[in-house]
Write an enzyme that holds these catalytic residues in place. Structure first.
Site, PDB file in Angstrom:
ATOM      1  N   CYS A 146      39.072  61.148  38.711  1.00 41.85           N
ATOM      2  CA  CYS A 146      39.817  62.416  38.690  1.00 41.85           C
ATOM      3  C   CYS A 146      41.211  62.188  38.113  1.00 41.85           C
ATOM      4  O   CYS A 146      41.608  61.062  37.816  1.00 41.85           O
ATOM      5  CB  CYS A 146      39.925  62.985  40.101  1.00 41.85           C
TER       6      CYS A 146
ATOM      7  N   CYS B 272      43.358  59.702  39.972  1.00 41.97           N
ATOM      8  CA  CYS B 272      43.072  58.295  39.653  1.00 41.97           C
ATOM      9  C   CYS B 272      43.856  57.885  38.408  1.00 41.97           C
ATOM     10  O   CYS B 272      44.510  56.832  38.372  1.00 41.97           O
ATOM     11  CB  CYS B 272      41.583  58.085  39.379  1.00 41.97           C
TER      12      CYS B 272
ATOM     13  N   CYS C  14      32.808  15.005  23.279  1.00 45.02           N
ATOM     14  CA  CYS C  14      33.686  14.602  24.384  1.00 45.02           C
ATOM     15  C   CYS C  14      34.505  15.793  24.852  1.00 45.02           C
ATOM     16  O   CYS C  14      34.402  16.899  24.315  1.00 45.02           O
ATOM     17  CB  CYS C  14      34.609  13.466  23.945  1.00 45.02           C
TER      18      CYS C  14
ATOM     19  N   CYS D 227      36.513  17.822  22.335  1.00 45.68           N
ATOM     20  CA  CYS D 227      35.761  18.838  21.578  1.00 45.68           C
ATOM     21  C   CYS D 227      35.744  20.153  22.350  1.00 45.68           C
ATOM     22  O   CYS D 227      35.992  21.227  21.786  1.00 45.68           O
ATOM     23  CB  CYS D 227      34.325  18.375  21.337  1.00 45.68           C
TER      24      CYS D 227
ATOM     25  N   ASP E  51      30.748  37.366  62.307  1.00 48.93           N
ATOM     26  CA  ASP E  51      30.411  38.683  62.837  1.00 48.93           C
ATOM     27  C   ASP E  51      29.332  38.491  63.905  1.00 48.93           C
ATOM     28  O   ASP E  51      28.420  37.690  63.726  1.00 48.93           O
ATOM     29  CB  ASP E  51      29.889  39.566  61.697  1.00 48.93           C
TER      30      ASP E  51
ATOM     31  N   ASP F  20      27.195  40.024  56.533  1.00 51.98           N
ATOM     32  CA  ASP F  20      25.944  40.351  55.850  1.00 51.98           C
ATOM     33  C   ASP F  20      26.118  40.621  54.362  1.00 51.98           C
ATOM     34  O   ASP F  20      25.161  40.850  53.646  1.00 51.98           O
ATOM     35  CB  ASP F  20      25.248  41.538  56.523  1.00 51.98           C
TER      36      ASP F  20
END
Length: 830
Positions: free
Chosen positions: A25, A28, A93, A96, A505, A704
């Site tokens: 909106c 924002c 190496c 590089c 938790d 979770d």
């Protein structure tokens, strides 16, 4: 004059269009615009809501694109980015890899680049519209290297062709080594044969030409790729390890040719020996790196080629790419489950060891989720496809492992800075060695000067520095994936070692997350059945696990549920509904206090239940408390032992819960946790983590991965724990596919082992170069031995990383289950 200055200032300004994600909106857009306008270095910012774009004018000397992105993120939004993976060729190496990084990083629109020497791949994050794949490829080629076209992960035939080509390449490398040593050994016999009484019946000059002829194909033909890489690096303004080998072999061969005109030692054997050992080192290093990257190859091989699906009642075998969401797949015993799905019929045991590391098959029945790539061991199953292609669990795992293997560990930054100056410094030291030998010893020491200078060139090993971190990451993340432990990136591994507190938790982490009603207390005027009926009717529209437990109990008692209206969930407190024109509340003491419900009649019983570790919910009808329904969860089998293991690892376990202090403490005491954060609402978890951090703790948060995402992000290390496909892999630093706490112990052990291996590798690489170069400069090392030592240095780093495969990461709970068999918290009166 002022006009010229103003014009010059305007010319250095950059104008860009950025796609801002998350704007919905005008508010924002205004938030982002204000944040950007207040940022030093940004001259003008404007947002277009219709296409979510920001038009910026900024001073690149004051702020770069990464800085602009950080400002946007702080405002709560982000800039649209893309990530490109490049398969690279021609690197020898760490120098590089750094040359390619610098070349790509110089492109406008590139936010980050990481080149992995061990896997020969690069990951580039950039802003679409400002950069594209063609630009990235051009930057690689500008640095003197190539981008290979990599086969699609889905295209198994192309992958098989690639594997065959890799095997052919290794066979060619083996033949090169045989030819190299086959020609080098005769040169040595000719050079040193006189010491053992062996000489050719030819003149000194003829023998010289024979030695030169034998050494020539070794140095210039078999070593052609090395020299080409060296000249390419130099032509692009860089220097890599091949430059050192080329300078060393050319100097030795050239010095040998000078023996035609001057009375000096013939160094043809030296030149051939250096190249032979260099080729041997490259071959052994490639083999070792191949072993380090086996995990990804194994994961790719797990993917099924075909699936048997039901079409109009008949079974039809189709390529895996043709399977669609909703298709019913038929899986017979011994077959792979083609893609993620849900069992619609059948019973079987499924081997999920490839995903979880758990060796015991898991029983599966109707409505159970299954993972694509796992093996159906016993009965026939019909499975409805729920995820396909890049959305499958296996595809996410492969993507995460690849990203982790392509990431960097912060400790590597120092090594990277040194690598940038390494080869030029070694060349300077070799020249200095030559000059000092001549200055101190005179021209008669020219042979010793050349000898020492060549030794300095060929003993220096930037490869060991470049391989130290990526090989350990590749093996560590690969071992993790095989054991159901997915590591986000190298930074997570380094951060893990500093963790001081682990926040767990309660529901679903310490407990199984499967609550059951264990006690019903009725107030005066109500029966237990009436209390359960009121509560279950109110909770039938709820999605909360506690509400579901109450409804299940009522259904088990065959209680008919009444219709309700005006359902309202009150976060962290309970629910409110209208039942037969009466207002009904089901929730905790906070809710009752807020709504002025008198609970004095049942208060003592409420406290008693909470002291036993139960979640006690008050049921109120109108303004009166009708009773209490107590729900208890089941502790996971290994919770107590895992908590003890955390303490032994030096971590402080902390439990976080929405329950009140009494209930939380009762559960915490069962598993041995001393510190409890109680009555924490879901949206308050992140702020609790922040408080711990302000108090000086380095925090790992276990949740979770979905509901706990903000807290996982706030923590120093976020650990998502779940079962199978239900985990949000993208939301954490460490993702554990198994749902038990023992997996966290394994993850922590693996992280510590991996970081320890990285430190060992870096220490070896630094100490080797620090000691070897001075020894070589003093003339104590034959250049051939130096070349062999350089080879051993690289191989040592890779082999040390491979030791991680044999590390035991399974939690040691002393083989005893008795300490944590007390699984269910049950009321004595239930």
């Amino acid at each position: 004059m002022e006009a010229h200055i103003k014009q010059a200032e305007q010319e250095k300004m950059e104008k860009i269009n950025l796609v801002i994600t998350g704007m919905h909106c005008a508010s924002c857009a205004q938030t982002v615009e204000k944040k950007l306008d207040r940022t030093p270095g940004i001259i003008k910012a404007g947002e277009n809501i219709a296409n979510e774009q920001a038009q910026l004018t900024y001073d690149p000397e004051e702020i770069d694109l990464a800085g602009i992105r950080k400002i946007v993120q702080e405002a709560g939004y982000d800039i649209e980015t893309a990530t490109e993976e490049l398969a690279l060729a021609g690197m020898s190496c760490a120098s590089c890899a750094q040359s390619i990084e610098k070349s790509i990083a110089s492109l406008k629109g590139v936010l980050g680049v990481n080149i992995n020497l061990a896997s020969e791949k690069g990951q580039v994050k950039y802003i679409p519209g400002l950069a594209a794949r063609g630009d990235l490829v051009g930057a690689v080629e500008a640095a003197g290297y190539e981008v290979k076209e990599e086969p699609s992960k889905k295209d198994k035939s192309t992958r098989a062709d690639q594997k065959t080509e890799e095997e052919k390449e290794m066979a060619r490398a083996r033949r090169k080594i045989i030819y190299a040593f086959g020609l080098t050994i005769p040169v040595f016999i000719l050079m040193f044969g006189s010491l053992f009484g062996f000489t050719l019946p030819v003149s000194e000059n003829v023998q010289l030409f024979i030695e030169a002829a034998l050494a020539f194909p070794v140095v210039f033909l078999l070593g052609y790729k090395t020299h080409r890489s060296a000249f390419r690096a130099v032509s692009h303004g860089g220097a890599n390890m091949d430059v050192l080998i080329t300078m060393g072999t050319f100097a030795a061969y050239g010095y040998g040719l000078s023996a035609i005109f001057f009375a000096v030692d013939r160094f043809f054997g030296l030149a051939a020996g250096i190249m032979a050992f260099h080729l041997l080192g490259r071959y052994l290093e490639s083999r070792a790196k191949g072993r380090a990257s086996q995990a990804i190859k194994k994961l790719l091989e797990l993917e099924a080629d075909t699936a048997r699906i039901e079409v109009n009642g008949k079974e039809k075998e189709v390529p895996i790419d043709e399977v669609e969401i909703g298709d019913i797949m038929v899986i017979k015993p011994g077959e792979k489950i083609p893609t993620d799905g849900s069992v619609v019929s059948g019973q079987s045991a499924v081997d999920e060891s490839m995903a979880t590391g758990e060796s015991m098959p898991v029983e599966k029945g109707e409505d159970d989720d299954v993972i694509g790539g796992t093996i159906n061991k016993q009965g026939a199953l019909k499975v409805k496809a729920t995820r396909i292609g890049e959305d499958t669990f296996l595809a996410q795992v492969i993507r995460m492992v690849e990203e982790a293997q392509g990431s960097k560990v912060p400790i590597q930054e120092f090594a990277d800075r040194i690598t940038g100056y390494f080869v030029p410094t070694v060349i300077s030291l070799a020249l200095l060695t030559f000059v000092l030998w001549i200055v101190i010893g005179g021209l008669e020491m020219i042979t010793a000067a050349v000898f020492a200078s060549i030794a300095v060139l060929v003993i220096a090993c930037p490869c060991a520095l470049g391989l130290a971190t990526p090989t350990a990451l590749m093996v560590g993340t690969g071992k993790g994936a095989e054991n159901g432990i997915l590591i986000r990136d190298g930074e997570s591994i380094q951060t893990m070692k500093d963790i001081t507190a682990i926040v767990l938790d309660k529901t679903g982490t310490i407990t199984k997350g499967e609550p059951e009603v264990v006690d019903i207390t009725a107030a005066e005027g109500y029966s237990q059945k009436a209390v359960l009926s009121i509560a279950a009717s109110a909770e039938k529209s709820s999605e909360h696990p506690l509400g579901s437990a109450i409804v299940r109990k009522a259904q088990a008692e065959n209680i008919e549920l009444d219709e309700i209206s005006d359902f309202r969930a009150i976060v962290g407190k309970g629910i409110e509904v209208t039942l037969e024109e009466s207002r009904v509340l089901v929730g905790n003491q906070k809710l009752m206090k807020d709504e002025n419900i008198d609970i004095s009649e049942i208060k003592d019983r409420l406290i008693e239940l909470e002291n036993q570790g139960m979640t006690a919910m008050v049921v109120a009808e109108g303004k009166k408390a009708a009773g209490i329904i107590a729900v208890a969860d089941t502790l996971k089998e290994d919770s107590k032992a895992a908590i003890r293991a955390f303490k032994e690892m030096g971590l402080t376990p902390i439990m976080i819960t929405g329950d009140n202090e009494r209930t939380g403490r009762a559960v915490a005491e069962k598993v041995g946790i001393n510190r409890v954060l109680a009555e924490v609402l879901p949206d308050e978890k992140a702020s609790e983590i922040k408080k711990l951090q302000k108090a000086g703790e380095k925090v790992a948060m276990v949740g979770d991965g979905i509901n706990d995402a903000p807290a996982l992000k706030q923590a120093n290390v976020g650990i998502a724990i779940g079962t199978g496909t239900d985990i949000a892999i993208e939301s954490s630093d460490l993702t554990l596919v198994r749902g038990d706490l023992g997996a966290i112990v394994s993850g922590l052990k693996l992280s510590r082992y991996t970081f320890s291996t990285i430190k060992q590798n870096l220490f070896w690489a630094f100490i080797y170069n620090t000691l070897a170069i001075p020894i070589a400069a003093l003339g104590y090392l034959n250049p051939i031995i130096a070349a062999a030592a350089m080879t051993v240095s690289s191989i040592f780093v890779v082999l040390n990383s491979l030791r991680l495969k044999n590390k035991e990461i399974a939690p040691d709970f002393n083989g005893s289950q008795k300490d944590y068999r007390e699984q269910t918290i049950i009321s004595e009166t239930a």
